[in-house]
Design an enzyme around this catalytic site. Structure first.
Site, PDB file in Angstrom:
ATOM      1  N   VAL A   1       0.858  -1.180   0.000  1.00 37.17           N
ATOM      2  CA  VAL A   1       0.000   0.000   0.000  1.00 37.17           C
ATOM      3  C   VAL A   1       0.897   1.234   0.000  1.00 37.17           C
ATOM      4  O   VAL A   1       1.775   1.372   0.853  1.00 37.17           O
ATOM      5  CB  VAL A   1      -0.922   0.004   1.234  1.00 37.17           C
ATOM      6  CG1 VAL A   1      -1.716   1.303   1.301  1.00 37.17           C
ATOM      7  CG2 VAL A   1      -1.862  -1.204   1.195  1.00 37.17           C
ATOM      8  N   LYS A   2       0.668   2.117  -0.964  1.00 39.20           N
ATOM      9  CA  LYS A   2       1.489   3.333  -1.061  1.00 39.20           C
ATOM     10  C   LYS A   2       0.884   4.449  -0.224  1.00 39.20           C
ATOM     11  O   LYS A   2      -0.305   4.750  -0.324  1.00 39.20           O
ATOM     12  CB  LYS A   2       1.611   3.797  -2.517  1.00 39.20           C
ATOM     13  CG  LYS A   2       2.539   2.951  -3.357  1.00 39.20           C
ATOM     14  CD  LYS A   2       2.661   3.472  -4.777  1.00 39.20           C
ATOM     15  CE  LYS A   2       3.727   4.520  -4.906  1.00 39.20           C
ATOM     16  NZ  LYS A   2       3.982   4.869  -6.334  1.00 39.20           N
ATOM     17  N   VAL A   3       1.727   5.046   0.603  1.00 42.64           N
ATOM     18  CA  VAL A   3       1.315   6.129   1.492  1.00 42.64           C
ATOM     19  C   VAL A   3       2.299   7.279   1.337  1.00 42.64           C
ATOM     20  O   VAL A   3       3.514   7.064   1.437  1.00 42.64           O
ATOM     21  CB  VAL A   3       1.301   5.653   2.966  1.00 42.64           C
ATOM     22  CG1 VAL A   3       0.968   6.815   3.899  1.00 42.64           C
ATOM     23  CG2 VAL A   3       0.310   4.505   3.152  1.00 42.64           C
TER      24      VAL A   3
END
Length: 362
Positions: free
Chosen positions: A137-139
């Protein structure tokens, strides 16, 4: 030895910064993975270009319209399909590398960049909805994002931290990762979580070069800031991984949060095509590259370890640039703001296009 094998032997994994259904359905994505690509990244701009710029999604949009899906559900329907398909293609890499590589990354909504709790909820939702062990998951590395990273790591979500431009920002990201692992350790949970820290490169030169053009003697320092900045980040990574804090986590089974070089295509045509590849090769690194840069990598015969070479020179270059009144922390803050704005604009454009697509399909 083939180029991607050579880079991997030096400790660097090449990931592909592109996802689109045409690549998946044609077999081209599988071919890239078979030839040594070890991961795939996406972002709102990539999906906007893929979905708006082709006819590959028209049938799926019509199908979604017939099912009464709204725009948010349609976005998930299209994007989740592609992410899951790429994750499945990468699963052999994930398995053979014991979870080091083989990831596909999907970004949380740009609308959540200042919402830590919303980011955590969305990260958990994506993990649950996609059901792929090799999802990251890209944050974004905003203040709220960094708070969310610690919580997501603690909850066992693999995280690709994106839009890192500065040293203080990167130090905070690494600290959040370690803190999340420590939270897991305190709860008696296994440290089977993976993360990369996406440190952006070429955009730093893009902005610094413009500023240097307006100061006396600045021309000699153009094209130096980005690589020097990345090398200093890598030096900090090495320092942290040699610390007692890290050694305790490593002994409990933790994996390093690898620096991932992002934005590594050369924007200035007067610079070498592989400026941001050749200079940043080394252990425990990833370089995520767009199609044109991958072509250049595959056309070159040999590579050598460079990421920790001439670090003193990198420090001197940064000092010289800052002596001209160009502070790298100010540059980083501006680039983060611009990056967030760019992704939000792409996301809005995509959602508008999907709304029109649904309307047209009714």
């Amino acid at each position: 030895m083939k180029p991607l094998e050579k880079l991997h032997s030096l400790g660097q994994s090449i990931w592909y910064d592109n996802v689109e259904r045409g690549l998946i359905e044609s077999g081209e994505m599988k071919k890239l993975i078979d030839n040594g690509v070890r991961g795939v990244t996406s972002n709102p701009t990539i999906f906007e270009k893929a979905i708006v710029g082709s006819n590959n999604y028209d049938a799926a949009i019509r199908e979604a319209a017939s099912q009464g899906k709204d725009v948010d559900a349609l976005y998930d329907y299209l994007v989740f399909h592609d992410i899951q398909a790429v994750a499945d293609l990468l699963k052999p890499v994930y398995d053979s590398s014991k979870g080091v590589d083989g990831y596909v990354s999907l970004e949380v909504s740009p609308k959540l960049s200042d919402d830590a709790e919303g980011t955590v909820r969305e990260g958990l939702r994506l993990k649950e909805a996609l059901q792929r062990d090799n999802l990251m998951v890209k944050v974004p590395a905003t203040e709220a994002g960094i708070q969310a990273i610690r919580q997501l790591i603690a909850k066992g979500v693999n995280v690709n931290v994106t839009l890192i431009f500065g040293q203080k920002q990167y130090a905070s990201v690494l600290d959040a990762y370690l803190s999340g692992l420590e939270d897991r350790l305190a709860q008696g949970l296994p440290l089977n979580v993976h993360s990369v820290a996406s440190f952006f490169v070429s955009r730093v030169d893009g902005l610094v070069d413009k500023k240097l053009a307006n100061v006396s003697g600045g021309e000699a320092l153009q094209g130096k800031a980005a690589v020097a900045n990345a090398k200093l980040a890598y030096s900090h990574f090495v320092e942290v991984t040699q610390s007692d804090r890290w050694k305790k986590l490593a002994a409990a089974g933790a994996h390093v949060q690898r620096p991932l070089w992002a934005s590594t295509s050369t924007k200035n045509p007067s610079y070498p095509n592989l400026l941001y590849v050749d200079t940043l090769v080394g252990p425990d690194t990833v370089n995520t590259v767009p199609p044109v840069t991958l072509e250049h990598i595959l056309a070159k015969e040999d590579y050598e370890r460079t990421v920790d070479v001439n670090v003193d020179e990198a420090v001197a270059q940064i000092n010289a640039i800052e002596a001209k009144g160009i502070l790298l922390e100010d540059v980083a803050a501006q680039l983060l703001s611009e990056g967030l704005e760019s992704f939000a604009k792409s996301f809005d454009s995509l959602m508008d296009a999907l709304a029109k697509g649904l309307q047209a399909a009714k």
